[in-house]
Design an enzyme around this catalytic site. Structure first.
Site, PDB file in Angstrom:
ATOM      1  N   ASP A 199     -44.020  16.364 -21.422  1.00  0.00           N
ATOM      2  CA  ASP A 199     -43.259  15.705 -22.492  1.00  0.00           C
ATOM      3  C   ASP A 199     -42.296  16.738 -23.066  1.00  0.00           C
ATOM      4  O   ASP A 199     -42.222  17.877 -22.582  1.00  0.00           O
ATOM      5  CB  ASP A 199     -44.210  15.116 -23.552  1.00  0.00           C
ATOM      6  CG  ASP A 199     -43.608  13.876 -24.224  1.00  0.00           C
ATOM      7  OD1 ASP A 199     -42.589  14.030 -24.928  1.00  0.00           O
ATOM      8  OD2 ASP A 199     -44.137  12.766 -24.044  1.00  0.00           O
ATOM      9  N   VAL A 232     -40.299   8.004 -19.645  1.00  0.00           N
ATOM     10  CA  VAL A 232     -39.707   8.509 -20.889  1.00  0.00           C
ATOM     11  C   VAL A 232     -39.023   7.336 -21.591  1.00  0.00           C
ATOM     12  O   VAL A 232     -39.124   6.194 -21.144  1.00  0.00           O
ATOM     13  CB  VAL A 232     -38.717   9.676 -20.613  1.00  0.00           C
ATOM     14  CG1 VAL A 232     -39.452  10.836 -19.948  1.00  0.00           C
ATOM     15  CG2 VAL A 232     -37.547   9.231 -19.761  1.00  0.00           C
ATOM     16  N   SER A 269     -38.710  -0.644 -17.464  1.00  0.00           N
ATOM     17  CA  SER A 269     -39.025  -2.070 -17.432  1.00  0.00           C
ATOM     18  C   SER A 269     -37.771  -2.923 -17.353  1.00  0.00           C
ATOM     19  O   SER A 269     -37.871  -4.112 -17.053  1.00  0.00           O
ATOM     20  CB  SER A 269     -39.890  -2.474 -18.631  1.00  0.00           C
ATOM     21  OG  SER A 269     -39.503  -1.804 -19.774  1.00  0.00           O
ATOM     22  N   GLU A 313     -36.587   4.427 -22.832  1.00  0.00           N
ATOM     23  CA  GLU A 313     -35.798   3.507 -21.997  1.00  0.00           C
ATOM     24  C   GLU A 313     -34.294   3.718 -22.248  1.00  0.00           C
ATOM     25  O   GLU A 313     -33.604   2.837 -22.762  1.00  0.00           O
ATOM     26  CB  GLU A 313     -36.243   2.067 -22.310  1.00  0.00           C
ATOM     27  CG  GLU A 313     -35.704   0.995 -21.400  1.00  0.00           C
ATOM     28  CD  GLU A 313     -36.376   0.938 -20.029  1.00  0.00           C
ATOM     29  OE1 GLU A 313     -36.992   1.909 -19.602  1.00  0.00           O
ATOM     30  OE2 GLU A 313     -36.233  -0.111 -19.381  1.00  0.00           O
ATOM     31  N   MET A 342     -47.324   4.566 -21.857  1.00  0.00           N
ATOM     32  CA  MET A 342     -47.403   4.315 -20.413  1.00  0.00           C
ATOM     33  C   MET A 342     -47.795   5.571 -19.656  1.00  0.00           C
ATOM     34  O   MET A 342     -48.627   5.536 -18.754  1.00  0.00           O
ATOM     35  CB  MET A 342     -46.057   3.776 -19.895  1.00  0.00           C
ATOM     36  CG  MET A 342     -45.666   2.439 -20.453  1.00  0.00           C
ATOM     37  SD  MET A 342     -46.903   1.157 -20.223  1.00  0.00           S
ATOM     38  CE  MET A 342     -46.782   0.853 -18.477  1.00  0.00           C
ATOM     39  N   HIS A 377     -43.222  -0.009 -11.390  1.00  0.00           N
ATOM     40  CA  HIS A 377     -43.306  -0.676 -12.687  1.00  0.00           C
ATOM     41  C   HIS A 377     -44.759  -1.016 -12.983  1.00  0.00           C
ATOM     42  O   HIS A 377     -45.337  -1.912 -12.364  1.00  0.00           O
ATOM     43  CB  HIS A 377     -42.433  -1.933 -12.658  1.00  0.00           C
ATOM     44  CG  HIS A 377     -42.395  -2.680 -13.955  1.00  0.00           C
ATOM     45  ND1 HIS A 377     -42.159  -4.020 -14.032  1.00  0.00           N
ATOM     46  CD2 HIS A 377     -42.577  -2.268 -15.227  1.00  0.00           C
ATOM     47  CE1 HIS A 377     -42.193  -4.407 -15.295  1.00  0.00           C
ATOM     48  NE2 HIS A 377     -42.449  -3.360 -16.037  1.00  0.00           N
ATOM     49  N   LYS A 400     -33.183   9.298 -18.883  1.00  0.00           N
ATOM     50  CA  LYS A 400     -33.796   9.159 -17.558  1.00  0.00           C
ATOM     51  C   LYS A 400     -33.007   9.990 -16.539  1.00  0.00           C
ATOM     52  O   LYS A 400     -33.588  10.640 -15.660  1.00  0.00           O
ATOM     53  CB  LYS A 400     -33.866   7.687 -17.147  1.00  0.00           C
ATOM     54  CG  LYS A 400     -34.818   6.877 -18.061  1.00  0.00           C
ATOM     55  CD  LYS A 400     -35.358   5.656 -17.403  1.00  0.00           C
ATOM     56  CE  LYS A 400     -36.158   4.746 -18.316  1.00  0.00           C
ATOM     57  NZ  LYS A 400     -37.548   5.084 -18.519  1.00  0.00           N
TER      58      LYS A 400
END
Ligand code: NAD
Length: 711
Positions: free
Chosen positions: A343, A400, A429, A402, A324, A450, A407
């Protein structure tokens, strides 16, 4: 509306100039003005030739869709079309030469007005487009387009253009024969006038090819074996692709087949009937409402909170350079915005950039982009593992893993660096935004953005408001979505937000049908026949059955006793826990994915989900697959997850490929009529369970005679 003048050479100039709009459009008023001017020029003996043109940079953008959306009287509508046909025929048969000068685009009805002239000169304008986009809104070119175009250029040359709505560049239109001459921009009127003067000097009445003696359709008519075969194949392919859900291309084929078997006047009469049928159809109205007006409003940011100055973005941060993150970075760089791509390690960040570079290299190799443009796009992506580089970002988006803790960690690290008014957005998501915002010291600036996968291609962004998200953050986030050329819908925070929640019901219903003993091939075929791009079981395999299983497990933990089990839960548990069939990623799901051939249904399904002897009708399966989405969508409105009905329909079409001919999950109910929708939900709930239970909101709407959309 229309400027009229006659010069010393006896050339009447009819200049389209629709007041108060940047484009000329065709409606009753503008056509009346045009035909009145035509009649005046034809009747005036001082007028020897007629020049049609536009005061705007384009010629005519097409029909007035607002008028078409409101049209509800077939008799009146048909009469209006026939009147236009007669007026256009009168002009082309008047004997005086009629030329049109096209400075820019002529689309839909605009191109039809041009085809109603004897000679078309176009400016060499790279931005101009010529074509019939009507079919993309469930319509057909109803001002003679299906009759004059093939009579001018041949059926073979134009069938695809008419049935697919392809827009041509000026060189392509000229090559096809739609345009007679292309001249340097600015010289088109002079060139048209030159042609008119030549015709006047020649002293012969000027006629359209089809009005000349001995005229034959270029390449032959429908009785020609090659054309007949093309039509048969075209019709069959259309049916295979659309399952007859889209009447417009079918009607266009009918206009070609039936109309070309006869003379032009009878052909126009045939077209008028098919056009009236389409224009008053629910399909066309649904498509015009969602695909045109809904999309236009969303792209104009009509629901953007007022009073917030527009934000221009120069630099954004992207946390997570995975699938993503790399895609969002691509879209952002394409919009001319610098991207800091962060990252956990420099290598991981570089890998994300490498994905983007590889995609652009592919476009260069296909000639769709220059190497310089690709290099400029790549130069705007700055891979790093250093949070300090986020300094100066107006917006940072995280994509990053889920996991709440990860997060929260990246939120804190980012907020330590970025300006106090910068926005922090999560691309989660599944995790509610309000909960994620707890890690933020400025939750008013925290929002959900999103994206859909692949993010560089998918056009929708679902913007999610957390409890504390400010309207200012929303307005500025909408500016970003617009800047990167995507369409936003705005929803309030909730589990699964809007798109994942409703999309999930489609997949779940497919699994419920399997559990009930419906043949899996029938389930997936019904999904395709409903207009969805992929059957529900195939989709479960694509999404990954273990993901469906994990989301359900997490929801169960989060909701405790409030959790309502779904029919899909048992199927997912069996597939994941016992059978270890996780979907396409493990080459084993509801389907098998052999390396040496196409996928096919897993034969073992029959053992675990025995197919019952009596199968339901395909219509009843389609109804369930479609209605389950509509009911859940109404619940989203009722629970204030959705803020506006049109967002529901646009989000569904752009987000998960909901069939546009239905307008959207609410468009489906609107087309049914709310009273009928209530009766259908009651019936489905009685036979299939409470997931179909009529939402209170829908029942109230039926009682009060309310609708989701005015038309
Ligand atoms: P992915 O696994 O492809 O990428 C995640 C990236 O985040 C990896 O490169 C990883 O190294 C990096 N990362 C992990 N921890 C990090 C940290 N502490 N700091 C910086 N980078 C870190 O995952 P994805 O599919 O790109 O999904 C990312 C997010 O987007 C998830 O929240 C997911 O739910 C959401 N999302 C995914 C999809 C989808 O279809 N894949 C769609 C919408 C939203």
């Amino acid at each position: 509306m229309l400027n009229y003048s006659v010069d010393a050479d006896g050339i009447a100039t009819l200049e389209w100039d629709y007041p108060g709009k940047s484009q000329n459009i065709l409606n009753t008023a503008s056509l009346d003005a045009y035909f009145t001017a035509c009649a005046k020029a034809v009747a005036d003996p001082a007028v020897k030739g007629i020049l049609v043109c536009s005061a705007k940079k384009d010629f005519i953008a097409g029909g007035d869709l607002e008028m078409l959306l409101k049209a509800d009287n077939a008799k009146e509508f048909h009469a209006g079309i026939v009147k236009s046909h007669h007026a256009m025929r009168a002009l082309e048969k008047c004997g005086k030469p009629v030329a049109v000068a096209l400075g820019g685009s002529a689309l839909g009805g605009g191109l039809e007005v041009a085809l109603g002239c004897h000679y078309r000169v176009a400016a060499d304008n790279s931005k101009a487009r010529y074509g019939f986009p009507e079919v993309t809104l469930g319509l057909l070119p109803g001002a003679g387009g299906t009759q004059r175009t093939p009579r001018l250029v041949g059926v073979m040359a134009c069938a695809q253009m008419l049935t697919e709505g392809k827009r041509l560049k000026v060189s392509e239109a000229a090559k096809m024969g739609l345009i007679n001459a292309v001249v340097p921009a600015g010289e088109e009127r002079a060139a048209a006038k030159k042609w008119l003067l030549e015709q006047i000097a020649a002293g012969q009445p000027v006629l359209q090819p089809w009005d000349k003696k001995g005229y034959k359709i270029p390449g032959g008519g429908p009785s020609n074996p090659g054309i007949a075969q093309m039509m048969m194949a075209g019709n069959a392919m259309l049916r295979e692709k659309t399952y007859n859900n889209y009447p417009a291309p079918k009607h266009i084929f009918s206009c070609l087949y039936e109309g070309l078997a006869t003379d032009i006047d009878s052909g126009l009469a045939i077209e008028a009937r098919y056009f009236t049928n389409l224009a008053l159809s629910k399909v066309a109205k649904s498509m015009i409402r969602s695909l045109f007006f809904g999309m236009q409003d969303a792209n104009k940011l009509s629901s953007r909170p007022a009073g917030v100055p527009e934000q221009k973005f120069t630099k954004i941060g992207m946390l997570g350079a995975g699938m993503m993150g790399a895609g969002i970075a691509m879209s952002t760089s394409t919009a001319g915005i610098e991207v800091v791509l962060l990252d956990t390690t420099q290598e991981a960040a570089e890998k994300g950039k490498a994905y983007a570079v590889a995609q652009w290299a592919k476009m260069v190799s296909k000639g769709r982009m220059t190497a310089d443009a690709a290099a400029a796009l790549a130069a705007r992506i700055h891979p790093t593992a250093d949070y300090a580089k986020l300094d100066g970002c107006e917006l940072v988006i995280e994509a990053v893993f889920e996991k709440r803790e990860i997060k929260a960690d990246v939120t804190k690290k980012t907020e330590a660096v970025i300006a106090a008014n910068a926005i922090f957005a999560s691309n989660t998501s599944t995790l509610p935004i309000t909960g994620l915002a707890e890690a933020s010291v400025r939750p008013a600036n925290f929002i959900g953005l999103h994206f859909f996968s692949p993010a560089e291609k998918m056009p929708l962004v679902e913007i999610i408001m957390g409890k504390a998200t400010s309207d200012e953050t929303l307005a500025r986030s909408m500016d970003y979505v617009k800047a990167i050329g995507k369409t936003p819908i705005v929803v309030n925070d909730s589990r699964g937000f809007y798109t994942s929640r409703v999309f999930g019901t489609y997949v779940s219903e497919g699994m419920a049908l399997l559990q009930e003993g419906v043949a899996p091939a029938l389930i997936d075929k019904a999904g395709l026949m409903s207009g969805m791009p992929v059957g529900p079981l195939s989709l479960a395999d694509e999404v990954a059955i273990d993901l469906i299983y994990k989301v359900a497990a997490q929801t169960k933990i989060d909701l405790g006793s409030a959790y309502v089990p779904r029919a899909s839960d048992a199927v997912a548990s069996l597939m994941v826990e016992k059978l270890k069939r996780l979907g396409r990623k493990s080459s084993a799901g509801f389907y098998d994915y052999p390396t040496d051939g196409p996928k096919h249904l897993w034969p073992g399904l029959a053992e675990h989900f025995p197919v019952k002897a009596e199968q339901p009708s395909v219509e009843s399966i389609i109804e369930r697959l479609i209605m389950v989405q509509s009911v859940e969508t109404v619940r989203c409105l009722e629970e204030n997850v959705l803020r506006a009905p049109i967002d529901a329909d646009i989000g569904a079409i752009l987000g998960w490929g909901y069939p546009p001919f239905r307008g959207g999950p609410l468009g489906t109910l609107h087309s049914l009529g709310i009273k009928q929708a209530v009766a259908d939900c009651d019936r489905l709930a009685a036979t299939n369970g409470p997931r179909f239970a009529t939402p209170k909101r829908l029942r109230e709407m039926a009682e009060k005679g309310e609708k989701f959309f005015p038309v």
